[in-house]
Design a protein around this motif. Structure first.
Motif, PDB file in Angstrom:
ATOM      1  N   ILE A 105      36.509  60.187  28.741  1.00 32.87           N
ATOM      2  CA  ILE A 105      37.925  60.134  29.098  1.00 32.87           C
ATOM      3  C   ILE A 105      38.665  59.329  28.044  1.00 32.87           C
ATOM      4  O   ILE A 105      38.067  58.564  27.291  1.00 32.87           O
ATOM      5  N   LEU A 106      39.945  59.512  28.007  1.00 32.67           N
ATOM      6  CA  LEU A 106      40.834  58.702  27.194  1.00 32.67           C
ATOM      7  C   LEU A 106      41.671  57.882  28.170  1.00 32.67           C
ATOM      8  O   LEU A 106      42.353  58.436  29.025  1.00 32.67           O
ATOM      9  N   ALA A 107      41.566  56.557  28.098  1.00 32.83           N
ATOM     10  CA  ALA A 107      42.350  55.674  28.962  1.00 32.83           C
ATOM     11  C   ALA A 107      43.493  55.097  28.140  1.00 32.83           C
ATOM     12  O   ALA A 107      43.298  54.741  26.978  1.00 32.83           O
ATOM     13  N   PHE A 108      44.696  55.025  28.709  1.00 29.99           N
ATOM     14  CA  PHE A 108      45.823  54.471  27.973  1.00 29.99           C
ATOM     15  C   PHE A 108      46.822  53.833  28.920  1.00 29.99           C
ATOM     16  O   PHE A 108      46.875  54.143  30.098  1.00 29.99           O
ATOM     17  N   THR A 109      47.595  52.890  28.375  1.00 22.11           N
ATOM     18  CA  THR A 109      48.556  52.142  29.179  1.00 22.11           C
ATOM     19  C   THR A 109      49.612  51.520  28.275  1.00 22.11           C
ATOM     20  O   THR A 109      49.436  51.462  27.060  1.00 22.11           O
ATOM     21  N   ASN A 110      50.708  51.080  28.856  1.00 22.34           N
ATOM     22  CA  ASN A 110      51.667  50.210  28.157  1.00 22.34           C
ATOM     23  C   ASN A 110      52.440  49.399  29.181  1.00 22.34           C
ATOM     24  O   ASN A 110      52.205  49.519  30.385  1.00 22.34           O
ATOM     25  N   LYS A 111      53.363  48.574  28.729  1.00 18.57           N
ATOM     26  CA  LYS A 111      54.022  47.631  29.631  1.00 18.57           C
ATOM     27  C   LYS A 111      54.898  48.299  30.679  1.00 18.57           C
ATOM     28  O   LYS A 111      55.300  47.656  31.640  1.00 18.57           O
ATOM     29  N   ASN A 112      55.188  49.593  30.551  1.00 16.20           N
ATOM     30  CA  ASN A 112      55.996  50.303  31.535  1.00 16.20           C
ATOM     31  C   ASN A 112      55.178  51.160  32.495  1.00 16.20           C
ATOM     32  O   ASN A 112      55.721  51.700  33.443  1.00 16.20           O
ATOM     33  N   PHE A 113      53.872  51.290  32.265  1.00 19.64           N
ATOM     34  CA  PHE A 113      53.041  52.161  33.101  1.00 19.64           C
ATOM     35  C   PHE A 113      52.709  51.452  34.420  1.00 19.64           C
ATOM     36  O   PHE A 113      52.343  50.286  34.422  1.00 19.64           O
ATOM     37  N   THR A 114      52.775  52.176  35.522  1.00 18.63           N
ATOM     38  CA  THR A 114      52.455  51.601  36.828  1.00 18.63           C
ATOM     39  C   THR A 114      50.951  51.477  37.049  1.00 18.63           C
ATOM     40  O   THR A 114      50.517  50.742  37.937  1.00 18.63           O
ATOM     41  N   HIS A 115      50.149  52.193  36.282  1.00 17.72           N
ATOM     42  CA  HIS A 115      48.686  52.113  36.325  1.00 17.72           C
ATOM     43  C   HIS A 115      48.162  52.487  34.945  1.00 17.72           C
ATOM     44  O   HIS A 115      48.879  53.077  34.135  1.00 17.72           O
ATOM     45  N   ILE A 116      46.895  52.192  34.712  1.00 15.63           N
ATOM     46  CA  ILE A 116      46.222  52.750  33.538  1.00 15.63           C
ATOM     47  C   ILE A 116      46.068  54.240  33.805  1.00 15.63           C
ATOM     48  O   ILE A 116      45.820  54.667  34.932  1.00 15.63           O
ATOM     49  N   VAL A 117      46.239  55.053  32.771  1.00 16.39           N
ATOM     50  CA  VAL A 117      46.196  56.503  32.892  1.00 16.39           C
ATOM     51  C   VAL A 117      44.920  57.010  32.235  1.00 16.39           C
ATOM     52  O   VAL A 117      44.445  56.448  31.245  1.00 16.39           O
ATOM     53  N   GLN A 118      44.342  58.074  32.795  1.00 18.98           N
ATOM     54  CA  GLN A 118      43.143  58.682  32.211  1.00 18.98           C
ATOM     55  C   GLN A 118      43.365  60.159  31.955  1.00 18.98           C
ATOM     56  O   GLN A 118      44.101  60.818  32.674  1.00 18.98           O
ATOM     57  N   TRP A 119      42.714  60.653  30.911  1.00 19.56           N
ATOM     58  CA  TRP A 119      42.706  62.091  30.631  1.00 19.56           C
ATOM     59  C   TRP A 119      41.285  62.478  30.305  1.00 19.56           C
ATOM     60  O   TRP A 119      40.635  61.865  29.448  1.00 19.56           O
ATOM     61  N   THR A 120      40.769  63.504  30.993  1.00 21.88           N
ATOM     62  CA  THR A 120      39.372  63.921  30.841  1.00 21.88           C
ATOM     63  C   THR A 120      39.195  65.054  29.835  1.00 21.88           C
ATOM     64  O   THR A 120      38.093  65.538  29.654  1.00 21.88           O
ATOM     65  N   GLY A 121      40.265  65.472  29.200  1.00 30.51           N
ATOM     66  CA  GLY A 121      40.164  66.555  28.231  1.00 30.51           C
ATOM     67  C   GLY A 121      40.641  67.887  28.761  1.00 30.51           C
ATOM     68  O   GLY A 121      40.745  68.852  28.022  1.00 30.51           O
ATOM     69  N   THR A 122      40.925  67.956  30.064  1.00 30.84           N
ATOM     70  CA  THR A 122      41.464  69.178  30.658  1.00 30.84           C
ATOM     71  C   THR A 122      42.553  68.801  31.651  1.00 30.84           C
ATOM     72  O   THR A 122      42.541  67.700  32.221  1.00 30.84           O
ATOM     73  N   GLY A 123      43.500  69.708  31.859  1.00 29.02           N
ATOM     74  CA  GLY A 123      44.568  69.480  32.823  1.00 29.02           C
ATOM     75  C   GLY A 123      45.486  68.350  32.410  1.00 29.02           C
ATOM     76  O   GLY A 123      45.546  67.952  31.253  1.00 29.02           O
ATOM     77  N   ALA A 124      46.196  67.820  33.379  1.00 35.09           N
ATOM     78  CA  ALA A 124      47.138  66.727  33.138  1.00 35.09           C
ATOM     79  C   ALA A 124      46.439  65.381  33.251  1.00 35.09           C
ATOM     80  O   ALA A 124      45.410  65.255  33.906  1.00 35.09           O
ATOM     81  N   ALA A 125      47.007  64.386  32.614  1.00 38.74           N
ATOM     82  CA  ALA A 125      46.507  63.020  32.752  1.00 38.74           C
ATOM     83  C   ALA A 125      46.888  62.493  34.131  1.00 38.74           C
ATOM     84  O   ALA A 125      47.899  62.890  34.702  1.00 38.74           O
ATOM     85  N   THR A 126      46.058  61.599  34.679  1.00 41.48           N
ATOM     86  CA  THR A 126      46.308  61.052  36.007  1.00 41.48           C
ATOM     87  C   THR A 126      46.192  59.533  35.984  1.00 41.48           C
ATOM     88  O   THR A 126      45.491  58.961  35.149  1.00 41.48           O
ATOM     89  N   ASP A 127      46.881  58.902  36.929  1.00 40.74           N
ATOM     90  CA  ASP A 127      46.778  57.451  37.070  1.00 40.74           C
ATOM     91  C   ASP A 127      45.394  57.079  37.588  1.00 40.74           C
ATOM     92  O   ASP A 127      44.809  57.811  38.393  1.00 40.74           O
ATOM     93  N   ILE A 128      44.885  55.928  37.142  1.00 39.39           N
ATOM     94  CA  ILE A 128      43.662  55.362  37.709  1.00 39.39           C
ATOM     95  C   ILE A 128      44.121  54.449  38.842  1.00 39.39           C
ATOM     96  O   ILE A 128      44.690  53.385  38.602  1.00 39.39           O
ATOM     97  N   ALA A 129      43.896  54.885  40.071  1.00 40.94           N
ATOM     98  CA  ALA A 129      44.375  54.150  41.242  1.00 40.94           C
ATOM     99  C   ALA A 129      43.830  52.730  41.250  1.00 40.94           C
ATOM    100  O   ALA A 129      42.694  52.482  40.844  1.00 40.94           O
TER     101      ALA A 129
END
Length: 186
Positions: free
Chosen positions: A71-95
């Protein structure tokens, strides 16, 4: 893909395949990820997320889930959660992951996050072996009176260096509760 803003870079060994991952964005919520073996051509892939990356720098880290899915995990100071992308579909928040972080680093089988404006000396960490579970008590604060966390670097295994405005602190051992980790000024 034309001109784009490079937002972050992660390099991770996904099992037996050494892979470079570069996350960039071009406009708004359209992100692009490059995934390819070291030193060989790879493929740019577009994916969507609800986060707009053009406002501030994005911290990016390549990780694997417990089933070894990259997965690719990414975040910044405006994100409500760390986000993940598994290589398919849309990226999702890591609850339940920490919000508004500006620093991500993978080390010793854990993903570390820091740089929260509301808790500038706090370091959060995921469960061991999986960057998606973030239990509420998985955090520690760096030694006091040294300023906010500015970077985290992997030294080896379960040893990380935490940089602040006025110190470099070594974290030795696994930070899990009752594991006996220590934090020392280097």
């Amino acid at each position: 893909i034309g001109s784009a803003l490079i937002t972050g870079y992660g390099r991770q060994n996904f099992g037996t395949i050494l892979t470079d991952t570069l996350c960039i964005t071009k406009t708004g919520t359209t992100w692009y990820s490059f995934l390819g073996p070291y030193g060989q051509p790879g493929v740019w892939t577009a994916f969507a997320t609800s986060q707009d990356s053009l406002k501030d720098p994005v911290a990016t880290e390549a990780c694997t889930l417990s089933d070894e899915t990259p997965i690719l995990a990414f975040t910044n100071k405006n994100f409500t959660h760390i986000v993940q992308w598994t290589g398919t579909g849309a990226a999702t928040d890591i609850a339940a992951s920490p919000a508004n972080c500006t620093i991500l680093r993978l080390s010793g089988g854990r993903l570390y996050a820091s740089g929260q404006p509301s808790h500038p000396t706090r370091v959060y960490y995921s469960d061991l072996g999986d960057p998606t579970p973030w239990p509420g008590l998985n955090f520690f604060d760096v030694l006091p009176n040294r300023g906010p966390v500015t970077a985290i670097e992997n030294i080896s295994g379960t040893t990380i260096a935490i940089f602040t405005d006025r110190s470099i602190q070594g974290v030795y051992g696994d930070p899990a509760p009752n594991s006996g980790f220590t934090v020392q000024v280097l």
